[in-house]
Design an enzyme around this catalytic site. Structure first.
Site, PDB file in Angstrom:
ATOM      1  N   PHE A 140      -6.378   1.063  12.673  1.00 42.11           N
ATOM      2  CA  PHE A 140      -7.602   0.457  12.134  1.00 42.11           C
ATOM      3  C   PHE A 140      -7.983  -0.813  12.898  1.00 42.11           C
ATOM      4  O   PHE A 140      -8.971  -1.448  12.558  1.00 42.11           O
ATOM      5  CB  PHE A 140      -7.439   0.129  10.648  1.00 42.11           C
ATOM      6  CG  PHE A 140      -7.239   1.347   9.798  1.00 42.11           C
ATOM      7  CD1 PHE A 140      -8.303   2.167   9.462  1.00 42.11           C
ATOM      8  CD2 PHE A 140      -5.967   1.690   9.359  1.00 42.11           C
ATOM      9  CE1 PHE A 140      -8.116   3.303   8.697  1.00 42.11           C
ATOM     10  CE2 PHE A 140      -5.765   2.822   8.586  1.00 42.11           C
ATOM     11  CZ  PHE A 140      -6.841   3.628   8.262  1.00 42.11           C
ATOM     12  N   GLY A 193      -5.097  11.912   3.607  1.00 46.14           N
ATOM     13  CA  GLY A 193      -6.102  10.882   3.851  1.00 46.14           C
ATOM     14  C   GLY A 193      -6.249   9.840   2.759  1.00 46.14           C
ATOM     15  O   GLY A 193      -7.139   8.990   2.836  1.00 46.14           O
ATOM     16  N   TYR A 213      -1.466   0.796  10.431  1.00 44.28           N
ATOM     17  CA  TYR A 213      -2.418  -0.309  10.392  1.00 44.28           C
ATOM     18  C   TYR A 213      -3.082  -0.541  11.747  1.00 44.28           C
ATOM     19  O   TYR A 213      -4.262  -0.872  11.816  1.00 44.28           O
ATOM     20  CB  TYR A 213      -1.736  -1.588   9.893  1.00 44.28           C
ATOM     21  CG  TYR A 213      -1.301  -1.483   8.451  1.00 44.28           C
ATOM     22  CD1 TYR A 213      -2.234  -1.367   7.424  1.00 44.28           C
ATOM     23  CD2 TYR A 213       0.047  -1.480   8.109  1.00 44.28           C
ATOM     24  CE1 TYR A 213      -1.847  -1.247   6.100  1.00 44.28           C
ATOM     25  CE2 TYR A 213       0.442  -1.364   6.777  1.00 44.28           C
ATOM     26  CZ  TYR A 213      -0.502  -1.248   5.790  1.00 44.28           C
ATOM     27  OH  TYR A 213      -0.121  -1.134   4.481  1.00 44.28           O
ATOM     28  N   LEU A 255       0.879  -1.170   0.000  1.00 48.26           N
ATOM     29  CA  LEU A 255       0.000   0.000   0.000  1.00 48.26           C
ATOM     30  C   LEU A 255       0.910   1.211   0.000  1.00 48.26           C
ATOM     31  O   LEU A 255       1.814   1.304   0.838  1.00 48.26           O
ATOM     32  CB  LEU A 255      -0.907   0.010   1.234  1.00 48.26           C
ATOM     33  CG  LEU A 255      -1.971   1.108   1.269  1.00 48.26           C
ATOM     34  CD1 LEU A 255      -3.237   0.594   1.933  1.00 48.26           C
ATOM     35  CD2 LEU A 255      -1.481   2.355   1.959  1.00 48.26           C
ATOM     36  N   GLY A 303      -4.212   7.368   2.071  1.00 44.93           N
ATOM     37  CA  GLY A 303      -3.877   6.051   2.611  1.00 44.93           C
ATOM     38  C   GLY A 303      -5.089   5.414   3.267  1.00 44.93           C
ATOM     39  O   GLY A 303      -5.359   4.223   3.087  1.00 44.93           O
TER      40      GLY A 303
END
Length: 161
Positions: free
Chosen positions: A138, A97, A135, A87, A99
């Site tokens: 999230f 934003g 990560y 990514l 990503g």
């Protein structure tokens, strides 16, 4: 701007620069080959030909003894996941934003796949601590085998969408 599968005839890959040589090189030289061979799918967020960011996603399995909570899987030695392989966001678009937009698109693709095939969630190999932190915001949790290999169960992903 919109999300699309990488199309080397349409999308300008050579000018993409996220600041990480390996991620640039993958998009520029290997992503299309991997798609043709059926190894992965590469999605781009693009404005016409200009690639703002991209990610790759493919099928993967994880040994259940590495999962944070493997008690619910019974006798299975491996569990099905989708692997968020790469990514990246172009330097000129970082900090806006994109990503987050890329990862939520990957969550949508994973959700669609999970409705059709068995998968427990998403795995990602963070390049470094900073990426791991991205990560983890999230809800990704480290696997026991590696602090930078992270997992997000499908149930947690679905609640984010």
């Amino acid at each position: 701007m919109k999300f699309e599968r990488l199309d080397p005839k349409k999308h300008q890959r050579k000018s993409f620069d996220c600041g990480v040589v390996a991620l640039n090189l993958y998009l520029q030289q290997f992503a299309n080959q991997d798609q043709k061979r059926g190894l992965t799918r590469v999605y781009v967020l693009a404005e016409q030909q200009q690639i703002i960011g991209y990610y790759s996603i493919c099928a993967h399995s994880v040994p259940t003894d590495q999962l944070p909570d493997n008690a619910k899987l019974g006798g299975y030695s491996d569990a099905p996941f989708l692997l968020l392989g790469r990514l990246a966001v172009d330097l000129s678009y970082q900090g806006h934003g994109y990503g987050d937009a890329l990862i939520f698109h990957a969550f949508s693709i994973t959700t669609e796949a999970a409705e059709k095939i068995g998968t427990l969630g998403m795995i990602v190999d963070a390049k470094d601590e900073k990426a791991a932190g991205f990560y983890q915001k999230f809800g990704f949790k480290p696997l026991s085998a590696s602090k930078n290999r992270l997992v997000l169960p499908f149930s947690a992903m679905k609640s984010l969408l």
